[in-house]
Motif scaffolding. Structure first.
Motif, PDB file in Angstrom:
ATOM      1  N   GLU A  39     -48.206  92.990  16.069  1.00  0.00           N
ATOM      2  CA  GLU A  39     -48.900  92.589  17.287  1.00  0.00           C
ATOM      3  C   GLU A  39     -48.036  92.614  18.541  1.00  0.00           C
ATOM      4  O   GLU A  39     -48.557  92.743  19.639  1.00  0.00           O
ATOM      5  CB  GLU A  39     -49.493  91.180  17.109  1.00  0.00           C
ATOM      6  CG  GLU A  39     -50.596  91.154  16.072  1.00  0.00           C
ATOM      7  CD  GLU A  39     -51.124  89.766  15.799  1.00  0.00           C
ATOM      8  OE1 GLU A  39     -50.629  88.774  16.403  1.00  0.00           O
ATOM      9  OE2 GLU A  39     -52.043  89.651  14.959  1.00  0.00           O
ATOM     10  N   GLU A  40     -46.703  92.487  18.383  1.00  0.00           N
ATOM     11  CA  GLU A  40     -45.873  92.324  19.573  1.00  0.00           C
ATOM     12  C   GLU A  40     -44.772  93.367  19.757  1.00  0.00           C
ATOM     13  O   GLU A  40     -44.187  93.433  20.827  1.00  0.00           O
ATOM     14  CB  GLU A  40     -45.236  90.927  19.566  1.00  0.00           C
ATOM     15  CG  GLU A  40     -46.265  89.825  19.648  1.00  0.00           C
ATOM     16  CD  GLU A  40     -45.649  88.441  19.669  1.00  0.00           C
ATOM     17  OE1 GLU A  40     -44.472  88.314  20.068  1.00  0.00           O
ATOM     18  OE2 GLU A  40     -46.356  87.492  19.291  1.00  0.00           O
ATOM     19  N   CYS A  41     -44.487  94.152  18.743  1.00  0.00           N
ATOM     20  CA  CYS A  41     -43.368  95.096  18.871  1.00  0.00           C
ATOM     21  C   CYS A  41     -43.869  96.512  19.123  1.00  0.00           C
ATOM     22  O   CYS A  41     -44.675  97.045  18.361  1.00  0.00           O
ATOM     23  CB  CYS A  41     -42.489  95.066  17.614  1.00  0.00           C
ATOM     24  SG  CYS A  41     -41.040  96.138  17.774  1.00  0.00           S
ATOM     25  N   GLN A  42     -43.347  97.110  20.166  1.00  0.00           N
ATOM     26  CA  GLN A  42     -43.737  98.471  20.522  1.00  0.00           C
ATOM     27  C   GLN A  42     -43.210  99.514  19.530  1.00  0.00           C
ATOM     28  O   GLN A  42     -43.662 100.643  19.520  1.00  0.00           O
ATOM     29  CB  GLN A  42     -43.263  98.806  21.929  1.00  0.00           C
ATOM     30  CG  GLN A  42     -41.750  98.802  22.065  1.00  0.00           C
ATOM     31  CD  GLN A  42     -41.297  98.625  23.499  1.00  0.00           C
ATOM     32  OE1 GLN A  42     -41.985  98.022  24.310  1.00  0.00           O
ATOM     33  NE2 GLN A  42     -40.137  99.158  23.804  1.00  0.00           N
ATOM     34  N   ARG A  43     -42.267  99.131  18.663  1.00  0.00           N
ATOM     35  CA  ARG A  43     -41.703 100.070  17.693  1.00  0.00           C
ATOM     36  C   ARG A  43     -42.503 100.127  16.386  1.00  0.00           C
ATOM     37  O   ARG A  43     -42.261 100.982  15.556  1.00  0.00           O
ATOM     38  CB  ARG A  43     -40.250  99.702  17.375  1.00  0.00           C
ATOM     39  CG  ARG A  43     -39.295  99.650  18.559  1.00  0.00           C
ATOM     40  CD  ARG A  43     -39.091 100.980  19.276  1.00  0.00           C
ATOM     41  NE  ARG A  43     -38.581 102.038  18.461  1.00  0.00           N
ATOM     42  CZ  ARG A  43     -37.313 102.382  18.342  1.00  0.00           C
ATOM     43  NH1 ARG A  43     -36.394 101.722  18.971  1.00  0.00           N
ATOM     44  NH2 ARG A  43     -36.968 103.398  17.581  1.00  0.00           N
ATOM     45  N   TYR A  44     -43.431  99.200  16.200  1.00  0.00           N
ATOM     46  CA  TYR A  44     -44.233  99.168  14.974  1.00  0.00           C
ATOM     47  C   TYR A  44     -44.916 100.519  14.778  1.00  0.00           C
ATOM     48  O   TYR A  44     -45.540 101.069  15.676  1.00  0.00           O
ATOM     49  CB  TYR A  44     -45.293  98.066  15.049  1.00  0.00           C
ATOM     50  CG  TYR A  44     -46.104  97.925  13.776  1.00  0.00           C
ATOM     51  CD1 TYR A  44     -45.673  97.111  12.750  1.00  0.00           C
ATOM     52  CD2 TYR A  44     -47.289  98.635  13.599  1.00  0.00           C
ATOM     53  CE1 TYR A  44     -46.397  96.983  11.577  1.00  0.00           C
ATOM     54  CE2 TYR A  44     -48.016  98.527  12.430  1.00  0.00           C
ATOM     55  CZ  TYR A  44     -47.568  97.691  11.420  1.00  0.00           C
ATOM     56  OH  TYR A  44     -48.281  97.581  10.258  1.00  0.00           O
ATOM     57  N   GLY A  45     -44.743 101.077  13.578  1.00  0.00           N
ATOM     58  CA  GLY A  45     -45.394 102.340  13.246  1.00  0.00           C
ATOM     59  C   GLY A  45     -44.802 103.569  13.911  1.00  0.00           C
ATOM     60  O   GLY A  45     -45.415 104.636  13.896  1.00  0.00           O
ATOM     61  N   ALA A  49     -37.378 102.662  10.357  1.00  0.00           N
ATOM     62  CA  ALA A  49     -36.732 101.355  10.202  1.00  0.00           C
ATOM     63  C   ALA A  49     -37.705 100.192  10.363  1.00  0.00           C
ATOM     64  O   ALA A  49     -37.302  99.046  10.226  1.00  0.00           O
ATOM     65  CB  ALA A  49     -35.596 101.222  11.222  1.00  0.00           C
ATOM     66  N   CYS A  50     -38.956 100.489  10.664  1.00  0.00           N
ATOM     67  CA  CYS A  50     -39.940  99.441  10.943  1.00  0.00           C
ATOM     68  C   CYS A  50     -41.146  99.567  10.015  1.00  0.00           C
ATOM     69  O   CYS A  50     -41.375 100.607   9.417  1.00  0.00           O
ATOM     70  CB  CYS A  50     -40.421  99.564  12.390  1.00  0.00           C
ATOM     71  SG  CYS A  50     -39.138  99.203  13.597  1.00  0.00           S
ATOM     72  N   PRO A  51     -41.938  98.495   9.950  1.00  0.00           N
ATOM     73  CA  PRO A  51     -43.189  98.591   9.209  1.00  0.00           C
ATOM     74  C   PRO A  51     -44.123  99.561   9.921  1.00  0.00           C
ATOM     75  O   PRO A  51     -44.010  99.713  11.130  1.00  0.00           O
ATOM     76  CB  PRO A  51     -43.750  97.173   9.240  1.00  0.00           C
ATOM     77  CG  PRO A  51     -42.753  96.309   9.901  1.00  0.00           C
ATOM     78  CD  PRO A  51     -41.721  97.181  10.513  1.00  0.00           C
ATOM     79  N   PRO A  52     -44.989 100.185   9.234  1.00  0.00           N
ATOM     80  CA  PRO A  52     -45.223 100.121   7.794  1.00  0.00           C
ATOM     81  C   PRO A  52     -44.309 101.040   6.974  1.00  0.00           C
ATOM     82  O   PRO A  52     -44.341 101.018   5.753  1.00  0.00           O
ATOM     83  CB  PRO A  52     -46.694 100.541   7.669  1.00  0.00           C
ATOM     84  CG  PRO A  52     -46.911 101.471   8.813  1.00  0.00           C
ATOM     85  CD  PRO A  52     -46.037 100.954   9.928  1.00  0.00           C
ATOM     86  N   ALA A  53     -43.443 101.818   7.661  1.00  0.00           N
ATOM     87  CA  ALA A  53     -42.609 102.812   6.959  1.00  0.00           C
ATOM     88  C   ALA A  53     -41.654 102.200   5.945  1.00  0.00           C
ATOM     89  O   ALA A  53     -41.320 102.848   4.954  1.00  0.00           O
ATOM     90  CB  ALA A  53     -41.819 103.640   7.975  1.00  0.00           C
ATOM     91  N   GLU A 119     -31.521  96.564  14.104  1.00  0.00           N
ATOM     92  CA  GLU A 119     -32.103  97.811  14.585  1.00  0.00           C
ATOM     93  C   GLU A 119     -33.578  97.981  14.288  1.00  0.00           C
ATOM     94  O   GLU A 119     -34.086  97.518  13.295  1.00  0.00           O
ATOM     95  CB  GLU A 119     -31.392  99.004  13.928  1.00  0.00           C
ATOM     96  CG  GLU A 119     -30.015  99.234  14.448  1.00  0.00           C
ATOM     97  CD  GLU A 119     -29.484 100.576  14.022  1.00  0.00           C
ATOM     98  OE1 GLU A 119     -30.193 101.576  14.201  1.00  0.00           O
ATOM     99  OE2 GLU A 119     -28.371 100.620  13.514  1.00  0.00           O
ATOM    100  N   SER A 120     -34.202  98.713  15.160  1.00  0.00           N
ATOM    101  CA  SER A 120     -35.451  99.373  14.829  1.00  0.00           C
ATOM    102  C   SER A 120     -35.149 100.864  14.900  1.00  0.00           C
ATOM    103  O   SER A 120     -36.020 101.690  14.980  1.00  0.00           O
ATOM    104  CB  SER A 120     -36.562  98.970  15.797  1.00  0.00           C
ATOM    105  OG  SER A 120     -36.213  99.326  17.120  1.00  0.00           O
TER     106      SER A 120
END
Length: 187
Positions: A39-45, A49-53, A119-120
């Motif tokens: 909901e808050e991180c611009q790097r999501y998806g 290094a980030c969810p959902p990966a 890191e992201s």
């Protein structure tokens, strides 16, 4: 078993603020962290290094626990304005260098490692994740603690570590998981 005396001699050369050797059986992946990511991180998806990966939370927790121990450590950075997110994030690189040094030390000592850090992933200008291609640098990319569902503040508190110093200081945290290599593993 990690030779803590030798490890302390090693880290005394670097600006590591605090460290603890933690048992991974006591670390849990928490859903609410993923909700914040989504909901808050611009790097999501957008990065490996980030969810959902990074996988489902139960997979992440199993991976963490497949390493019996980890070194949780922090370093301190100072910024002119704690509310300036760009300046704050720019200080992360020094901590990532320390993270790589700790990981390198453990590898030289004969351990297999897995790193969770701040890191992201900023290694590549454009991540291959959204394109469905494999990560270009899987050995250099460190998922962040939160992407694996670990609440850094809770873990720090549990280990009696400082989490906030106040003012314009930032505490960065990494967790370098380690286990002895299998005798037949030549990597």
């Amino acid at each position: 078993m990690l030779n803590t005396e030798k490890f302390e001699q090693f880290i005394s050369q670097y600006p590591i603020y605090e460290y603890r050797i933690v048992k991974t059986a006591e670390i849990s992946a928490v859903d609410r962290v993923r909700t914040v990511c989504e909901e808050e991180c611009q790097r999501y998806g957008t990065t490996w290094a980030c969810p959902p990966a990074v996988g489902e939370l139960d997979e992440c927790e199993r991976k963490i626990r497949s390493y019996p121990e980890g070194i949780l450590f922090s370093s301190v950075s100072e910024v002119e304005d704690i509310l300036n997110m760009d300046a704050l994030l720019a200080t992360r690189q020094d901590h990532e260098k320390l993270t790589d040094l700790v990981g390198g030390y453990l590898k030289k000592e004969g351990y297999e490692i897995f790193i969770l850090s701040t890191e992201s992933c900023d290694i590549c200008e454009s991540c291959t994740y959204p394109q469905g291609k494999p990560c270009r640098y899987p050995d250099r990319m460190h998922p962040c603690l939160e992407s694996y569902g670990v609440v850094a503040s809770n873990l720090a508190e549990k280990e009696n570590m400082e989490y906030q110093l106040g003012g314009n200081t930032v505490l960065w945290f990494s967790l370098v998981l380690f286990r002895k290599k299998h005798p037949l593993d030549k990597s």
